[in-house]
Design a protein around this motif. Structure first.
Motif, mmCIF file in Angstrom:
data_model
loop_
_atom_site.group_PDB
_atom_site.id
_atom_site.type_symbol
_atom_site.label_atom_id
_atom_site.label_comp_id
_atom_site.label_asym_id
_atom_site.label_seq_id
_atom_site.Cartn_x
_atom_site.Cartn_y
_atom_site.Cartn_z
ATOM 1 N N ILE A 46 34.914 35.146 42.590
ATOM 2 C CA ILE A 46 34.821 36.355 43.425
ATOM 3 C C ILE A 46 34.796 37.602 42.542
ATOM 4 O O ILE A 46 33.996 38.513 42.764
ATOM 5 C CB ILE A 46 35.998 36.416 44.428
ATOM 6 C CG1 ILE A 46 35.888 35.287 45.446
ATOM 7 C CG2 ILE A 46 36.038 37.769 45.135
ATOM 8 C CD1 ILE A 46 37.137 35.090 46.307
ATOM 9 N N ALA A 47 35.657 37.653 41.542
ATOM 10 C CA ALA A 47 35.740 38.821 40.662
ATOM 11 C C ALA A 47 34.424 39.021 39.902
ATOM 12 O O ALA A 47 33.948 40.147 39.764
ATOM 13 C CB ALA A 47 36.901 38.660 39.688
ATOM 14 N N GLU A 48 33.842 37.921 39.443
ATOM 15 C CA GLU A 48 32.573 38.024 38.711
ATOM 16 C C GLU A 48 31.476 38.569 39.620
ATOM 17 O O GLU A 48 30.705 39.438 39.228
ATOM 18 C CB GLU A 48 32.171 36.656 38.164
ATOM 19 C CG GLU A 48 30.924 36.708 37.307
ATOM 20 C CD GLU A 48 30.555 35.359 36.710
ATOM 21 O OE1 GLU A 48 29.357 35.130 36.506
ATOM 22 O OE2 GLU A 48 31.465 34.536 36.471
ATOM 23 N N LYS A 49 31.424 38.079 40.859
ATOM 24 C CA LYS A 49 30.420 38.552 41.824
ATOM 25 C C LYS A 49 30.573 40.046 42.097
ATOM 26 O O LYS A 49 29.588 40.740 42.315
ATOM 27 C CB LYS A 49 30.553 37.799 43.147
ATOM 28 C CG LYS A 49 30.066 36.388 43.098
ATOM 29 C CD LYS A 49 28.716 36.324 43.758
ATOM 30 C CE LYS A 49 28.297 34.897 43.955
ATOM 31 N NZ LYS A 49 26.885 34.723 43.727
ATOM 32 N N GLN A 50 31.813 40.526 42.111
ATOM 33 C CA GLN A 50 32.076 41.930 42.435
ATOM 34 C C GLN A 50 32.192 42.819 41.188
ATOM 35 O O GLN A 50 32.401 44.019 41.299
ATOM 36 C CB GLN A 50 33.351 42.047 43.273
ATOM 37 C CG GLN A 50 33.216 41.392 44.628
ATOM 38 C CD GLN A 50 34.426 41.640 45.529
ATOM 39 O OE1 GLN A 50 35.266 42.490 45.245
ATOM 40 N NE2 GLN A 50 34.503 40.903 46.607
ATOM 41 N N GLY A 51 32.081 42.200 40.005
ATOM 42 C CA GLY A 51 32.174 42.968 38.766
ATOM 43 C C GLY A 51 33.542 43.577 38.534
ATOM 44 O O GLY A 51 33.668 44.679 38.015
ATOM 45 N N LYS A 52 34.586 42.852 38.937
ATOM 46 C CA LYS A 52 35.955 43.349 38.803
ATOM 47 C C LYS A 52 36.773 42.394 37.938
ATOM 48 O O LYS A 52 36.373 41.257 37.714
ATOM 49 C CB LYS A 52 36.609 43.480 40.186
ATOM 50 C CG LYS A 52 35.926 44.522 41.052
ATOM 51 C CD LYS A 52 36.663 44.709 42.348
ATOM 52 C CE LYS A 52 36.001 45.808 43.162
ATOM 53 N NZ LYS A 52 36.649 46.036 44.423
ATOM 54 N N PRO A 53 37.950 42.841 37.469
ATOM 55 C CA PRO A 53 38.818 41.949 36.686
ATOM 56 C C PRO A 53 39.286 40.763 37.538
ATOM 57 O O PRO A 53 39.457 40.898 38.753
ATOM 58 C CB PRO A 53 40.007 42.835 36.311
ATOM 59 C CG PRO A 53 39.562 44.237 36.528
ATOM 60 C CD PRO A 53 38.491 44.188 37.585
ATOM 61 N N ALA A 54 39.499 39.628 36.890
ATOM 62 C CA ALA A 54 39.948 38.416 37.589
ATOM 63 C C ALA A 54 41.455 38.485 37.805
ATOM 64 O O ALA A 54 42.235 37.907 37.053
ATOM 65 C CB ALA A 54 39.559 37.174 36.797
#
Length: 110
Positions: free
Chosen positions: A19-27
């Motif tokens: 999910i974080a990768e899809k949204q470009g956010k930290p995991a």
């Protein structure tokens, strides 16, 4: 309380990373507890935008589980898992402090 009191399973860590990768956010998954729900309290999940000074952090496979100090009192000892079934997929909290829960699995009482 230390970070060992909350646990993120490898399955949940993989889902948070996806999910974080899809949204470009930290995991980093933030788990918070709010008043309400069918049983008195309910879990709230979201990607953590940042970490506060009083947050407790647990890490699994490079993915963080972040819990604020107020919520930690209600979820200490919990395990956060990600489950997939015919009924759908969701993050599930196994909370040893919960004395009652509801059918949806997102509400509990202590």
């Amino acid at each position: 309380m230390d970070a060992a009191t909350i646990t993120l399973t490898p399955s949940a860590a993989r889902r948070v990373a996806f999910i974080a990768e899809k949204q470009g956010k930290p995991a980093a998954l933030r788990l918070a507890v709010e008043g309400g729900g069918c049983s008195g309290f309910q879990y709230r999940f979201g990607l953590a935008e940042g970490v506060e000074a009083d947050d407790v952090i647990s890490e699994t496979d490079g993915v963080k589980l972040v819990v604020d100090s107020v919520s930690l009192d209600l979820v200490a000892g919990c395990v956060v898992d990600f489950v997939e079934s015919m009924g759908g997929s969701m993050f599930k909290v196994e909370n040893p402090q919960a004395v009652a829960g509801c059918g949806c699995g997102s509400s509990f009482a202590v």
